[in-house]
Design an enzyme around this catalytic site. Structure first.
Site, PDB file in Angstrom:
ATOM      1  NE  ARG A 103      -3.846   0.569   1.987  1.00  0.00           N
ATOM      2  CZ  ARG A 103      -5.048   0.581   2.569  1.00  0.00           C
ATOM      3  NH1 ARG A 103      -5.225   1.243   3.692  1.00  0.00           N
ATOM      4  NH2 ARG A 103      -6.058  -0.075   2.040  1.00  0.00           N
ATOM      5  CG  HIS A 130      -8.424   0.078  -2.764  1.00  0.00           C
ATOM      6  ND1 HIS A 130      -7.682  -1.054  -2.478  1.00  0.00           N
ATOM      7  CD2 HIS A 130      -9.037   0.420  -1.595  1.00  0.00           C
ATOM      8  CE1 HIS A 130      -7.825  -1.363  -1.201  1.00  0.00           C
ATOM      9  NE2 HIS A 130      -8.648  -0.496  -0.641  1.00  0.00           N
ATOM     10  CD  GLN A 133     -12.949  -1.791  -0.636  1.00  0.00           C
ATOM     11  OE1 GLN A 133     -12.091  -1.683   0.230  1.00  0.00           O
ATOM     12  NE2 GLN A 133     -14.142  -2.305  -0.390  1.00  0.00           N
ATOM     13  CG  ASP A 223     -13.695   6.157  -0.758  1.00  0.00           C
ATOM     14  OD1 ASP A 223     -13.622   6.038   0.485  1.00  0.00           O
ATOM     15  OD2 ASP A 223     -12.689   6.063  -1.503  1.00  0.00           O
ATOM     16  CB  CYS A 263     -14.134   1.130   0.104  1.00  0.00           C
ATOM     17  SG  CYS A 263     -13.675   2.865   0.281  1.00  0.00           S
ATOM     18  NE  ARG A 291     -10.337  -5.238   0.718  1.00  0.00           N
ATOM     19  CZ  ARG A 291      -9.642  -4.213   1.199  1.00  0.00           C
ATOM     20  NH1 ARG A 291     -10.264  -3.209   1.780  1.00  0.00           N
ATOM     21  NH2 ARG A 291      -8.319  -4.157   1.067  1.00  0.00           N
TER      22      ARG A 291
HETATM   23  N1   CP Z   1     -11.174  -0.264   2.574  1.00  0.00           N
HETATM   24  C1   CP Z   1      -9.902  -0.347   2.996  1.00  0.00           C
HETATM   25  O1   CP Z   1      -8.972  -0.584   2.231  1.00  0.00           O
HETATM   26  O2   CP Z   1      -9.770  -0.201   4.343  1.00  0.00           O
HETATM   27  P1   CP Z   1      -8.389   0.055   5.114  1.00  0.00           P
HETATM   28  O3   CP Z   1      -7.862   1.374   4.644  1.00  0.00           O
HETATM   29  O4   CP Z   1      -8.772   0.065   6.572  1.00  0.00           O
HETATM   30  O5   CP Z   1      -7.450  -1.061   4.789  1.00  0.00           O
HETATM   31  N1  NVA Z   2     -10.098   6.608  -1.235  1.00  0.00           N
HETATM   32  C1  NVA Z   2      -9.705   6.177   0.079  1.00  0.00           C
HETATM   33  C2  NVA Z   2      -9.895   4.692   0.213  1.00  0.00           C
HETATM   34  C3  NVA Z   2      -9.571   4.131   1.564  1.00  0.00           C
HETATM   35  C4  NVA Z   2      -9.717   2.650   1.634  1.00  0.00           C
HETATM   36  C5  NVA Z   2      -8.263   6.575   0.328  1.00  0.00           C
HETATM   37  O1  NVA Z   2      -7.425   6.425  -0.576  1.00  0.00           O
HETATM   38  O2  NVA Z   2      -7.951   7.026   1.435  1.00  0.00           O
END
Ligand code: CP
Ligand code: NVA
Length: 320
Positions: A103, A130, A133, A223, A263, A291
């Site tokens: 990530r 993502h 997700q 989101d 998400c 997930r």
């Molecule tokens: N939706 C998601 O990826 O959650 P986190 O940021 O908590 O991993």
């Molecule tokens: N769009 C959000 C998704 C989090 C899972 C971010 O990037 O923070």
């Protein structure tokens, strides 16, 4: 054939459906207590430049349930490539572990990692995409609305961000109709939009008109307005996105049996109200559960070894 999971564009429609079927099967086995140690003794390295609840816990629990284990590398203090180059990180991890999940802020960092590692690399969120997700969400969508996406309309209300972009990529492979309703200036990246338009079998729309986006929608998806890394824009974004809040009035404009998806994490009172989050149409915790199952499917598909102890990616690299 799939070697890494960086973007849904790397997969064919059949490969996505195959992963969804595998995710369903792993979910069934998990729920019935049937052992499924398909990655016995394997190790997954997990790189996190940004915070996480769902991704961290589901990957770590997932690899454990598959018979392997995880090493969490807290990279929140420095970005990948800062202490040593991304190719060198890849070449090191290659010698120790069987797969890596990352990530990162920069999407290019994950692409570079995948290029230079002979172990499979999984994109666990970048500023751009993502895909984990959306794979899990597609599993959830099938559970609630049946196996065929083609008759469905998903209205993404809010920011044309990384999650939204992965839905556009999904629609470039499977016949889901996707409409983004967003404020001016917050559209999904032009290249992502154009690619989806070019490849989609369903309808792809970007609009600033919420009402037309919600009309006949089977799914209302939202989101956060402020993604990780955009904290400095917080005040401005809260003002601009206010009309896009998913509340009861807005939900009432979609089909009566529409589902609400997010998400997570959610900022209650901003992009979504409590009554919608906690209401009967909300499937947000089903998404969170899936997930686990969807990512287990990704890991099994990428990391499973042949009789010589080689993953598909490593086998392919040996040929050259
Ligand atoms: N939706 C998601 O990826 O959650 P986190 O940021 O908590 O991993
Ligand atoms: N769009 C959000 C998704 C989090 C899972 C971010 O990037 O923070």
């Amino acid at each position: 054939m799939l070697h890494d999971f960086v973007t849904l564009r790397d997969l064919t429609a059949d490969e996505i459906l195959g992963l969804l079927d595998l995710a369903d099967d792993l979910k069934r086995r998990q729920r019935k207590g049937i052992a499924h140690r398909l990655l016995d003794g394997q190790t997954l390295a997990m790189i996190f430049e940004k915070p996480s609840l769902r991704t961290r816990v589901t990957f770590e629990a997932g690899i454990f349930q598959l018979g392997g284990h995880a090493i969490v590398m807290d990279s929140s203090q420095s970005r990948l490539g800062e202490r040593e180059s991304v190719p060198d990180v890849a070449r090191n991890l290659d010698r120790w572990v069987d797969g890596v999940m990352a990530r990162t802020f920069s999407h290019e960092a994950v692409v570079e990692l995948a290029e230079h590692a002979s172990i499979p690399v999984i994109n666990a969120l970048t500023d751009k995409l993502h895909p984990c997700q959306v794979l899990a969400d597609a599993q959830t969508l099938r559970e609630h609305k049946g196996g065929d996406f083609s008759s469905l309309k998903l209205a993404f209300v809010g920011d044309g961000n990384n999650v939204c972009a992965s839905w556009f990529n999904f629609a470039a492979r499977l016949p889901l109709n996707v409409t983004l309703a967003c404020p001016k200036g917050y559209e999904v990246e032009e290249e992502i939009h154009a690619y989806a338009q070019q490849h989609a079998k369903g309808e792809i729309v970007v609009t600033h008109d919420i009402e037309s986006a919600l009309k006949d929608a089977d799914v209302i998806y939202t989101d956060v307005w402020i993604s990780m890394g955009q904290e400095e824009e917080s005040d401005k974004r809260k003002r601009i996105f206010a009309p896009y809040q998913v509340n009861a009035k807005l939900m009432a404009q979609a089909k009566h049996d529409a589902i609400f998806m997010h998400c997570l994490p959610a900022k209650r009172g901003f992009e979504v109200t409590d009554d919608v989050m906690d209401g009967p149409q909300s499937v947000v915790f089903d998404e969170a559960e899936n997930r686990l199952h969807a990512q287990k499917a990704i890991m099994v598909e990428l990391m499973r070894k042949d009789d010589d102890g080689l993953s598909r990616k490593r086998r392919a690299r040996l040929k050259f």
